[in-house]
Design a protein around this motif. Sequence first.
Motif, PDB file in Angstrom:
ATOM      1  N   ARG A 141       0.903  -1.131   0.003  1.00 26.24           N
ATOM      2  CA  ARG A 141       0.100  -0.072   0.089  1.00 26.24           C
ATOM      3  C   ARG A 141       0.864   1.142  -0.080  1.00 26.24           C
ATOM      4  O   ARG A 141       1.801   1.336   0.843  1.00 26.24           O
ATOM      5  CB  ARG A 141      -1.030   0.013   1.336  1.00 26.24           C
ATOM      6  N   GLU A 143       1.053   3.963   1.287  1.00 28.81           N
ATOM      7  CA  GLU A 143       0.696   4.964   2.266  1.00 28.81           C
ATOM      8  C   GLU A 143       1.220   6.179   2.412  1.00 28.81           C
ATOM      9  O   GLU A 143       2.464   6.302   2.024  1.00 28.81           O
ATOM     10  CB  GLU A 143       0.672   4.253   3.751  1.00 28.81           C
ATOM     11  N   ARG A 152       2.494   0.786  10.697  1.00 30.11           N
ATOM     12  CA  ARG A 152       2.043   1.240   9.346  1.00 30.11           C
ATOM     13  C   ARG A 152       3.066   1.129   8.143  1.00 30.11           C
ATOM     14  O   ARG A 152       3.818   1.882   8.041  1.00 30.11           O
ATOM     15  CB  ARG A 152       1.597   2.448   9.343  1.00 30.11           C
TER      16      ARG A 152
HETATM   17 MG    MG Z   1      -5.693   2.166   5.420  1.00 33.34          MG
END
Ligand code: MG
Length: 415
Positions: A141, A143, A152
Motif C-alpha cells: 500500500r 501509504e 503502518r
Molecule cells: Mg488504510
Amino acid sequence: MRRSQLFTKTSKTTPADETSKNAILLIQAGYIYKVMAGVYAYTPLGLRVLENIKQIVREEMNAISGQELIMTNLQPKETWEITTRWDDSVVDVWFKTKLKDDTELGLAWSHEEAIMEMMQQFIKSYKDLPTSVYQFQTKLRNELRAKSGIMRGREFVMKDMYSLHATAEDLDAYYNQTIEAYKKVYDRLGIGTDTFVTFASGGAFTKFSHEFQTICDAGEDILYVHRTKNIAVNEEVLDEAVAELGIEKSELEKVKSAEVGNIFNFGTDKSEQMKIFYTAKDGTQQPIYLASYGIGITRVMGVIVEKLADEKGIVWPGNIAPYGVYLARLGQDELVIAAADKLYQELTDAGVEVLYDDRDARPGEKFADADLLGIPHRVVVSSKTLEQGNIEYKKRTSTDSSMETVESLKKLLTT
Ligand code: MG
Ligand code: ATP
C-alpha cells in the motif's frame, strides 16, 4: 541457537530516523531492518516472532473451518475495474506496474475482488456454500504517511479471510463466530483486555462495520470506550453511535488506539457487481454473500512491543517470543563453557528454545542484550554459580533471581 552464529547484532545507539518506539526497539534488537520509511525486512529473529503470531491466528481460523491458501500479489486491472476499485480516486493506496507488453497490473493492497474471481471457478451451486478461505499475505500500500514503524508499513503482512454464503443469515452466523475467534486470538496474543470490538464507519448493510481496536498510545485512531459496558466507538461515528446505543458521550473515555483487525460484511455487493452467482435449490441464479476479515500481523507485532516494552527493552509474551530462554555464559573458563554447553543441550532436548550467548563478551553486555531482546527467561552460568553447584534464573519482568539446579530449572521452563 548460538548467539555467535546469529548474524544480527544488537545496537546501543538508537536509529536516528525513527520516532516510533516499536521500530526503534525492533531495529536496535535486530528483529527488523529498515530499508526505507514504511519498508522493513524481518531478520531470523523477527521472522520467528511473526511465525508465532501467525500460528496463533492460523489455529483459530482453522477452528472455524477456515482453509488456508495463498493468492498472488500481481492483480489484473480488469478484476478491479468491475467494482470501480481500480480507480485511484476510489482506492488511493495502489502501487501499479506494467508487463513488458504494457498490460497494466496492480500490486495487491487487498484481495476481495481476486478471491471472488477465483471462487467463480469453484462455487457453482448451493452445495458449494458456505466456504471460508484465508491467507497470510504481503500487502502493498502506497501509504501517505509511514511514521509508525511496523504499525503502518508500505509493505506488511495481513491475515485476510473471506467467507462466502448463500444467505444473509448464514453470513451473520459466521460473522459472529469470527468475532469470537478474533477475541480468542487477541487474548492469546496478550492484548485481549485492551482490545475492543468497535463500531466504525463503512458497513455495507448495517450502518456500521466492526474494527478491533487496541488501546495504544502509539495508535493512530481515537476511540471512545466504556470499559464496564464493554462498548467502544470510533471517533468518526461517535455521534451516530451514541444515539444508536442510547448512551451519553460523557460516559465514554477518550483513548488512542490501533486498529489490529477489521471485519466487513459486503453482503451481495461484490457478487452482483462481478456477476458471480450460484444455482439455488430451485434452480434460480442467486447472488453470493461475502464478508472479509483482516488481522494486521505485523501491526500486531508492533502493538505488542509498544504496549509491553519497559525502559530496558522489549518484553515478549512467552508464546510469541523468538526464544524461551536467554542462556548467558559468563567468562571463558573451560568448566563454565562445558557446563553451559551441556545445559544448552539438555534444555534443547527438553524442547526449550534457547538463545545461547556463547560470545566472549562482558556480563553487563549480555544482561543488557537479554533485556533488550525481550526473551522471557534469563539463565546465567558462571564460575560463581557453578561454585554453588547452581544456575541463576530470572524472569525478564522480575528483578529477583533464584538459584536453580538443572532439574528444577527444566521443571520451571517446561511446566
Ligand atoms: Mg488504510
Ligand atoms: P488503517 O485505517 O489503519 O489504514 P485499514 O482500514 O486500511 O487500516 P484494512 O484494509 O481493513 O485496514 O486491513 C486490515 C488490517 O490490516 C487492519 O485492521 C490493520 O490491522 C492492518 N493494516 C492496514 N494497513 C496497514 C499498514 N499500512 N501496515 C500494517 N498493517 C496494516
